[in-house]
Scaffold this motif. Structure first.
Motif, PDB file in Angstrom:
ATOM      1  N   VAL A  31      15.228  -3.014 -18.300  1.00  0.00           N
ATOM      2  CA  VAL A  31      15.394  -4.309 -18.845  1.00  0.00           C
ATOM      3  C   VAL A  31      15.864  -5.322 -16.973  1.00  0.00           C
ATOM      4  CG1 VAL A  31      15.997  -5.798 -20.494  1.00  0.00           C
ATOM      5  CG2 VAL A  31      15.192  -3.528 -20.797  1.00  0.00           C
ATOM      6  N   CYS A  32      15.388  -6.078 -16.849  1.00  0.00           N
ATOM      7  CA  CYS A  32      16.006  -6.385 -15.773  1.00  0.00           C
ATOM      8  C   CYS A  32      17.508  -7.169 -16.360  1.00  0.00           C
ATOM      9  CB  CYS A  32      15.197  -7.946 -15.332  1.00  0.00           C
ATOM     10  SG  CYS A  32      13.864  -7.023 -14.107  1.00  0.00           S
ATOM     11  N   GLY A  33      18.704  -6.779 -16.197  1.00  0.00           N
ATOM     12  CA  GLY A  33      19.821  -8.045 -16.980  1.00  0.00           C
ATOM     13  C   GLY A  33      20.204  -9.102 -16.100  1.00  0.00           C
ATOM     14  N   GLU A 226      16.462  -4.306  -5.878  1.00  0.00           N
ATOM     15  CA  GLU A 226      17.353  -3.678  -6.629  1.00  0.00           C
ATOM     16  C   GLU A 226      16.595  -3.049  -7.587  1.00  0.00           C
ATOM     17  OE1 GLU A 226      19.892  -5.635  -9.300  1.00  0.00           O
ATOM     18  OE2 GLU A 226      20.147  -6.990  -7.862  1.00  0.00           O
ATOM     19  N   CYS A 227      15.368  -4.142  -8.502  1.00  0.00           N
ATOM     20  CA  CYS A 227      15.352  -3.611  -9.629  1.00  0.00           C
ATOM     21  C   CYS A 227      14.743  -2.557  -8.928  1.00  0.00           C
ATOM     22  CB  CYS A 227      14.926  -4.202 -10.238  1.00  0.00           C
ATOM     23  SG  CYS A 227      15.473  -5.137 -10.756  1.00  0.00           S
ATOM     24  N   THR A 228      13.455  -2.225  -7.914  1.00  0.00           N
ATOM     25  CA  THR A 228      12.715  -1.209  -7.595  1.00  0.00           C
ATOM     26  C   THR A 228      13.653   0.287  -7.105  1.00  0.00           C
ATOM     27  OG1 THR A 228      10.977  -2.511  -6.748  1.00  0.00           O
ATOM     28  CG2 THR A 228      11.114  -0.407  -5.628  1.00  0.00           C
ATOM     29  N   PRO A 251       8.737 -15.446  -9.295  1.00  0.00           N
ATOM     30  CA  PRO A 251       8.284 -14.099  -8.812  1.00  0.00           C
ATOM     31  C   PRO A 251       9.101 -13.134  -9.034  1.00  0.00           C
ATOM     32  CG  PRO A 251      10.216 -15.432  -7.318  1.00  0.00           C
ATOM     33  CD  PRO A 251       9.521 -15.853  -8.426  1.00  0.00           C
ATOM     34  N   HIS A 252       9.936 -12.225  -9.330  1.00  0.00           N
ATOM     35  CA  HIS A 252      10.686 -11.250  -9.682  1.00  0.00           C
ATOM     36  C   HIS A 252       9.851  -9.905  -9.899  1.00  0.00           C
ATOM     37  CE1 HIS A 252      14.440  -9.015  -9.899  1.00  0.00           C
ATOM     38  NE2 HIS A 252      14.304  -8.769 -10.620  1.00  0.00           N
ATOM     39  N   HIS A 253       8.943 -10.419 -10.690  1.00  0.00           N
ATOM     40  CA  HIS A 253       8.032  -9.330 -11.347  1.00  0.00           C
ATOM     41  C   HIS A 253       7.106  -8.630 -10.182  1.00  0.00           C
ATOM     42  CE1 HIS A 253      10.489  -8.597 -14.973  1.00  0.00           C
ATOM     43  NE2 HIS A 253      11.251  -8.667 -14.528  1.00  0.00           N
ATOM     44  N   CYS A 255       7.012  -9.139  -7.547  1.00  0.00           N
ATOM     45  CA  CYS A 255       7.260  -8.704  -6.238  1.00  0.00           C
ATOM     46  C   CYS A 255       8.051  -7.446  -6.253  1.00  0.00           C
ATOM     47  CB  CYS A 255       8.265  -9.247  -5.387  1.00  0.00           C
ATOM     48  SG  CYS A 255       8.517 -11.092  -4.793  1.00  0.00           S
ATOM     49  N   GLU A 256       7.921  -6.910  -7.515  1.00  0.00           N
ATOM     50  CA  GLU A 256       8.677  -5.801  -7.875  1.00  0.00           C
ATOM     51  C   GLU A 256       7.568  -4.503  -7.902  1.00  0.00           C
ATOM     52  OE1 GLU A 256      10.458  -3.955 -11.117  1.00  0.00           O
ATOM     53  OE2 GLU A 256      12.203  -6.180 -10.836  1.00  0.00           O
ATOM     54  N   ILE A 257       5.926  -5.358  -8.659  1.00  0.00           N
ATOM     55  CA  ILE A 257       4.843  -4.749  -8.611  1.00  0.00           C
ATOM     56  C   ILE A 257       4.501  -4.324  -7.153  1.00  0.00           C
ATOM     57  CG2 ILE A 257       2.730  -4.594  -8.653  1.00  0.00           C
ATOM     58  CD1 ILE A 257       3.946  -5.589 -11.649  1.00  0.00           C
TER      59      ILE A 257
HETATM   60 ZN    ZN Z   1      14.846  -7.543 -12.265  1.00  0.00          ZN
END
Ligand code: ZN
Length: 497
Positions: A31-33, A226-228, A251-253, A255-257
């Motif tokens: 989970v993104c904090g 960072e999340c990746t 865009p955050h998630h 971009c993670e994908i």
């Molecule tokens: Zn995140």
């Protein structure tokens, strides 16, 4: 395990799917904090309570969940953009603190508030600044794969090139062509080849506070990276659940994908869950609108928009009364209703713990009552199995509460239900309050008020020379470790030494 029944709405497929973890009974959840540069507010509370609920219910079903929630302490620039000031560094400059002091201060206050809301701490809580080497490695990998390019010490993800083989925008339902026509033209100053490209590494300007060595420049990682880095490090290249607020979907998630596919040739998570936003009297919450309310303000009542203080459990219950994918509108009226609802359930919970089963040969079983209770129990669980619908589950809990109240007042006799159903009723109610919804009894600080009342009664008895009562009050307090102090013109109490 009741797991086979659980359905989860997957943002990626846009439908409810039966939950099938990669390697049951283990479940990986990321989970993104928070970005720690300010006090936690209702938006933070909703995300934390939502995923605490997911964690609690999966654990209740018997899964062993590894719950990772990060702390963003670098790289999150203003307006979620690739240019501009770092949110934490900006606050540090304003308050003349080290950026790490700012991050520590707000991480601590976030933890304090989340603990008050009775959210369970994640299994792992990694920080972006603690994972710079991991992030640099990912940038190298994406460069090697030809999906990123370096310009003047900064590295950008090449969205158009990625989009040739993989679709960019699958999560949020955006199409690259439409995004292109909707985005501003790049001015001559931009280093990007394309406005949709996003930063993986940024060269720091001389005045930038937080920077690290890298093969490209003294700089800092892009926010999405960072999340990746942290999710793949602790949960593997593909894990079960990725959660976060709806505002993080694009865009955050997205971009993670893209980063996950570029680095590990896989979507990082199988199920993507997004909690909806909080509105305040129908408006978006924002500093400029004067309706920005922190949790501490909510708990103390100190804000122009607040008619009273609202306890942490009232806030938690309020959040749970809506399904996480619906918007939740904050108003004094709604919170006052939540306060009542919470107290009703907690009163029921207190009573339920006192009830015991008694056989009575005179009482015959009531099939109707049994059926109603069995149905409400089944409905409460099937609501949770239907994409964690706490709002509906609470409705069914109130049906069970009616039965508990009837047992308490004697309108209903336990023997009418039979031992099995009586015990199922009590156990279900307790499991929901304690384990699934995570509602605690807030005892409050009533002691001072109660003592004041007792001392008043004592004073009256003394004036009326009712010495029998005077002695009785003294004895009662003494058994609680307190003594009454008679003074010339007043009465007070003290701890017995
Ligand atoms: Zn995140």
């Amino acid at each position: 395990m009741q797991s086979k029944k659980l359905k989860i709405y997957n943002t990626l497929s846009r439908k409810k799917e039966f939950f099938e973890p990669i390697s049951p009974p283990h479940v990986g959840m990321y989970v993104c904090g928070p970005t720690v540069y300010g006090d936690a507010h209702l938006g933070h509370a909703r995300a934390a309570v939502t995923f605490d609920g997911v964690y609690r219910y999966l654990s209740f079903l018997g899964y062993k969940v590894r719950y990772v929630r990060n702390i963003t302490d670098v790289g999150h620039l203003e307006a979620d953009a690739d240019d501009g000031e770092d949110k934490i560094a900006k606050k540090a400059k304003l308050e003349q603190l080290e950026p790490m002091e700012v991050a520590q201060q707000y991480a601590s206050s976030y933890h304090r508030d989340m603990e008050l809301l009775n959210t369970i701490r994640p299994s792992i809580e990694p920080r972006a600044t603690g994972h710079i080497p991991e992030q640099i490695k990912l940038v190298e990998k994406i460069l090697e794969g030809g999906l990123a390019y370096e310009v003047n010490g900064s590295v950008y993800f090449d969205v158009l090139k990625y989009n040739e083989t993989k679709k960019y925008g699958r999560l949020s339902g955006r199409v690259v062509e439409e995004l292109m026509s909707g985005s501003r033209e790049l001015d001559g100053q931009s280093e990007k080849r394309n406005p949709l490209d996003f930063a993986l590494w940024k060269k720091a300007s001389p005045e930038h506070l937080m920077k690290w060595d890298s093969p490209w420049s003294l700089g800092f990682p892009g926010w999405h990276l960072e999340c990746t880095a942290m999710s793949s490090k602790y949960l593997g290249n593909q894990f079960d659940i990725h959660g976060g607020g709806m505002d993080l979907m694009f865009p955050h998630h997205e971009c993670e994908i893209a980063q996950g596919n570029a680095c590990h040739q896989a979507d990082p998570a199988r199920y993507w869950l997004h909690n909806n936003m909080i509105t305040i009297n129908g408006q978006k919450m924002g500093k400029s609108l004067g309706n920005f309310i922190t949790l501490q303000q909510l708990f103390s009542g100190e804000h122009d928009k607040l008619e009273q203080a609202y306890s942490p459990m009232t806030v938690r219950y309020f959040i749970l009364t809506a399904h996480y994918r619906s918007t939740l509108d904050f108003s004094n009226q709604a919170l006052q209703a939540a306060q009542k609802g919470y107290k009703k359930l907690i009163n029921g919970h207190r009573i339920a713990k006192l009830l015991t089963y008694q056989e009575d040969p005179e009482v015959s079983p009531d099939e109707n009552q049994v059926k109603q209770i069995e149905k409400s129990i089944a409905d409460a669980f099937s609501s949770m199995d239907d994409d964690f619908n706490t709002a509906q589950a609470i409705g069914h809990l109130f049906n069970l509460l009616k039965k508990i109240n009837s047992l308490y007042t004697g309108q209903l006799h336990p023997a009418q239900l039979g031992k099995k159903v009586f015990e199922a009723l009590i156990k279900t109610f307790d499991s929901f309050i304690t384990d699934i919804l995570g509602l605690l009894e807030e005892k409050g600080d009533h002691q001072e008020d109660l003592l004041k009342v007792i001392l008043e009664l004592y004073g009256k008895a003394k004036t009326a020379r009712e010495y029998h009562q005077v002695d009785e009050i003294r004895r009662a307090l003494k058994s609680a470790g307190l003594i009454i102090k008679d003074m010339k013109d007043k009465v007070d109490w003290a701890y017995e030494e």
